[in-house]
Design an enzyme around this catalytic site. Structure first.
Site, mmCIF file in Angstrom:
data_model
loop_
_atom_site.group_PDB
_atom_site.id
_atom_site.type_symbol
_atom_site.label_atom_id
_atom_site.label_comp_id
_atom_site.label_asym_id
_atom_site.label_seq_id
_atom_site.Cartn_x
_atom_site.Cartn_y
_atom_site.Cartn_z
ATOM 1 N N GLY A 38 46.971 82.286 34.042
ATOM 2 C CA GLY A 38 48.038 82.530 35.014
ATOM 3 C C GLY A 38 48.714 83.861 34.710
ATOM 4 N N GLY A 40 39.266 77.349 43.288
ATOM 5 C CA GLY A 40 38.718 78.382 42.407
ATOM 6 C C GLY A 40 37.868 77.692 41.366
ATOM 7 N N ARG A 41 37.665 78.391 40.248
ATOM 8 C CA ARG A 41 36.840 77.823 39.174
ATOM 9 C C ARG A 41 37.351 76.458 38.733
ATOM 10 N NH1 ARG A 41 37.735 83.412 37.675
ATOM 11 N NH2 ARG A 41 39.817 82.641 37.301
ATOM 12 N N PRO A 69 38.136 80.119 53.888
ATOM 13 C CA PRO A 69 37.070 79.286 53.319
ATOM 14 C C PRO A 69 36.384 79.996 52.160
ATOM 15 C CG PRO A 69 36.888 79.381 55.713
ATOM 16 C CD PRO A 69 37.933 80.381 55.319
ATOM 17 N N HIS A 100 52.958 70.777 29.789
ATOM 18 C CA HIS A 100 52.085 71.955 29.980
ATOM 19 C C HIS A 100 51.001 72.043 28.887
ATOM 20 C CE1 HIS A 100 52.078 76.242 31.901
ATOM 21 N NE2 HIS A 100 50.855 75.866 31.585
ATOM 22 N N ILE A 101 50.111 71.066 28.882
ATOM 23 C CA ILE A 101 49.083 71.003 27.829
ATOM 24 C C ILE A 101 47.654 71.073 28.365
ATOM 25 C CG2 ILE A 101 50.493 69.717 26.178
ATOM 26 C CD1 ILE A 101 48.828 67.181 27.115
ATOM 27 N N SER A 113 45.404 73.272 28.856
ATOM 28 C CA SER A 113 44.389 74.030 28.107
ATOM 29 C C SER A 113 44.440 73.738 26.608
ATOM 30 C CB SER A 113 44.568 75.529 28.353
ATOM 31 O OG SER A 113 45.788 75.975 27.798
#
Ligand code: DGY
Length: 331
Positions: free
Chosen positions: A87, A165-166, A190, A296-297, A299
């Site tokens: 981010g 996205g990914r 799209p 907020h964990i 990752s």
């Protein structure tokens, strides 16, 4: 041979980052760096503004606002900002661009970890796991009951993804084996290449809200997505829907979410991100049984956080050598 370190480019690292990244900086012999030597508290803004004076590079995490004030404090030596995050809403891209500062970030290395956590949060929310362990522990577990702690299952459901996205693709790939009936998504346009991989149908935001049994928010926080999840969206969702956010808290209007959850407009929400962070323990969302809040964990696996720190360190070193970074933001 002893080198005169004082002639090397100066770098400030705003956090005690995981060991792999630190080792890369140390072993490089390319930079002299100073570190905010804590992972428990962020560097105070005043201290940061002092520390960045005259540096050539900055390695930061998402708690540091990199804005005009900070860039002015750093001065004209600053060539590279490398953030240990995918981010980048904490970076003023316009200000960075204006000053010709290059920016590195850490996409891809965290996709698996974030997708995995999103699935865990989704299941914890829809099958009411936190409520259930709590009930078991406090003596709420009476006889086996036919409708007690019932939730909603993925089998035969429609899963919606806001921002494909990914990470959205990786989440869908993991959910598909749960026998999801249909994947739908919306985005600014799209994205057929990505959508093909998960057989997802492009719909409008309205349709996404209306059709989704599970709605997973996977978009970046930008001026366009700020509070995109608001009363208007929640009011179109089914009473049986589960809302999941592992992107940024700012994409949600939290008052509207509280309203939707407390009135039964939607069935539950799982949030890994909030505004502010940390969310004060007195926040009304914490009073709701149908809201699962994580700090907020997404990752936060050892391997991923180390990979993020290594990538952030390598991006920084490459940028300082005026070479292409492994992952560089186009400004
Ligand atoms: C990011 O990288 O942006 C996450 O929020 C933390 O991993």
């Amino acid at each position: 041979v002893l080198r005169d370190m004082s002639t090397l480019p100066r770098v400030y690292v705003t956090r005690q980052i995981p060991p792999e990244g630190l080792k890369i900086l140390q072993d490089s012999g390319q930079v002299q760096f100073e570190l905010w030597d804590s992972d428990d508290v962020p560097v105070p803004r005043k201290e940061l503004l002092q520390k960045v004076k005259g540096v050539d590079g900055l390695l930061c995490v998402l708690t540091e606002k990199i804005d005009a004030e900070l860039l002015d404090a750093a001065g004209s030596n600053l060539k590279v900002v490398s953030t240990m995050s995918v981010g980048f809403d904490h970076l003023s891209l316009e200000e960075l661009k204006k000053r010709g500062i290059r920016v590195g970030y850490t996409p891809e290395v965290l996709t698996d970890a974030v997708a995995e956590l999103t699935v865990a949060l989704l299941l914890a929310t829809s099958r009411r796991l936190i409520e259930a362990t709590h009930e078991a522990k406090i003596g709420g577990w009476g006889t086996w009951r036919t409708l007690w702690l019932c939730g909603y299952e993925l089998a035969n459901s429609t899963v919606g993804i806001l921002g494909l996205g990914r990470i959205g693709v990786a989440i869908a790939e993991r959910l598909a084996p749960f026998k999801v009936k249909k994947f739908i998504y919306t985005d600014v346009a799209p994205r057929p290449e990505l959508a093909k991989a998960i057989n997802a149908e492009y719909v409008t935001l309205d349709e996404l809200a209306k059709q989704s049994d599970f709605l997973s928010i996977c978009c970046a926080l930008t001026p366009d997505t700020k509070e995109i999840c608001n009363k208007n969206l929640f009011s179109k969702m089914k009473n049986t829907s589960i809302f999941i956010n592992t992107s940024r808290g700012g994409v949600v209007n939290q008052e509207d979410l509280y309203e939707a959850l407390s009135t039964g407009q939607i069935a539950g929400a799982g949030l890994d991100v909030t505004v502010p962070e940390p969310l004060p323990t007195t926040h009304p969302l914490f009073t709701l049984k149908n809201c699962v809040i994580l700090p907020h964990i997404a990752s936060a696996s050892y391997s991923t956080r180390n990979a993020m720190s290594a990538l952030a360190a390598n991006n920084l070193l490459l940028g300082l050598r005026s070479q292409p970074m492994i992952k560089e933001l186009k400004l």
